[in-house]
Design an enzyme around this catalytic site. Sequence first.
Site, short mmCIF file in Angstrom:
data_model
loop_
_atom_site.label_atom_id
_atom_site.label_comp_id
_atom_site.label_asym_id
_atom_site.label_seq_id
_atom_site.Cartn_x
_atom_site.Cartn_y
_atom_site.Cartn_z
CG HIS A 61 -0.31 0.03 2.55
ND1 HIS A 61 0.65 -0.87 2.98
CD2 HIS A 61 -0.49 0.90 3.60
CE1 HIS A 61 1.02 -0.57 4.23
NE2 HIS A 61 0.35 0.50 4.61
CG HIS A 63 0.03 4.08 4.99
ND1 HIS A 63 -0.70 3.21 5.76
CD2 HIS A 63 -0.79 5.13 4.71
CE1 HIS A 63 -1.92 3.72 5.95
NE2 HIS A 63 -2.00 4.88 5.32
CG ASP A 65 5.00 2.40 7.25
OD1 ASP A 65 4.13 2.81 6.46
OD2 ASP A 65 4.75 1.59 8.16
CG HIS A 66 4.48 -0.27 3.93
ND1 HIS A 66 4.64 -1.59 4.25
CD2 HIS A 66 3.98 0.33 5.05
CE1 HIS A 66 4.23 -1.80 5.50
NE2 HIS A 66 3.83 -0.64 6.00
CG HIS A 138 -3.81 -0.69 6.41
ND1 HIS A 138 -3.70 -0.66 7.78
CD2 HIS A 138 -2.79 0.11 5.95
CE1 HIS A 138 -2.69 0.11 8.12
NE2 HIS A 138 -2.11 0.59 7.03
ZN LIG Z 1 3.13 0.19 7.86
ZN LIG Z 2 -0.06 1.28 6.64
#
Ligand SMILES: [Zn+2]
Ligand SMILES: [Zn+2]
EC number: 3.1.26.11
Length: 303
Positions: A61, A63, A65-66, A138
């Site tokens: 996804h 976000h 942090d990814h 999520h």
């Molecule tokens: Zn995450």
């Molecule tokens: Zn996330």
Amino acid sequence: MLDICLLGTGGMMPLPRRWLTALMARYNGSSILIDCGEGTQIAIKEKGWSFKPIDVICFTHFHGDHISGLPGLLLTMGNAERNEPLTLIGPKGLERVVNALRVIAPELPFELRFLEITNPEETFEMNGYRIRAFRVNHNVVCYGYSIEIDRAGRFDVTRAKEKEIPMPYWSRLQKGETIEADGKIYTPDMVLGEPRKGIKLTYCTDTRPVKAISDNAAGSDLFICEGMYGEPGKEQKAVEHKHMTFTEAANLAKEAGVKELWLTHYSPSLIHPEEFMGDVQKIFPNAYPGKDCKSVELDFDEE
Ligand SMILES: [Zn+2]
Ligand SMILES: [Zn+2]
């Protein structure tokens, strides 16, 4: 053989000695990366693996942090003189998001190919493996991934003789080739027995526990699953933030009947995940806390 490294185990933000969650898998000269948060390329460097053979990057996804590590990784891959196209797989909007990030990495010596997932489940076949994406739950659209490698059946001499396959074709058919000769078409199934169990890895993060996860993880040799919260009393927080507790991940592993579970994507406040493994292993004994750089080689079963 599928060679696997859990590059990092952090959720939300990288910490000293804990990189953001990302996974790298190598098979037959091709590398696959799943997720690419800030610092992922440092984790790859620490592992000592090469950027150049990365053929596919899958995103769970969008976000930060990814995905925020992508522009830097693309620049590094460009500097490694990669020329072959790179395939990017992710939720709808992938091309728009990546092109926005590419404002700071505009010129690359290789082509980017985008595969945007629009259905709840989609399968992509490439480089001798199959990538299956499945939608999870999520607070933005998010997918889990399975990587599968099939294994053909054993060579069956009796069958080959029964079907009157000329012997010079046997080994080519065994290797999967279809042969057209003497006015006939010979296919591999004419000399092979039933397909044997292959290799399966499932990676899933940033989600509540949903049935699509245990359904898709079923039969995995290794299931890598988020466990944002290990401490007791965080159940409500997991619901609010659309993440999972360790025990929820363990229940999924049990339902799916996987061989082994590694936890990952820890909350930055969770310093010692190993302290909370007791209850997890009561539910699913073959569960381990993921650690940065934790690696394994998944092989076909010995017979
Ligand atoms: Zn995450
Ligand atoms: Zn996330």
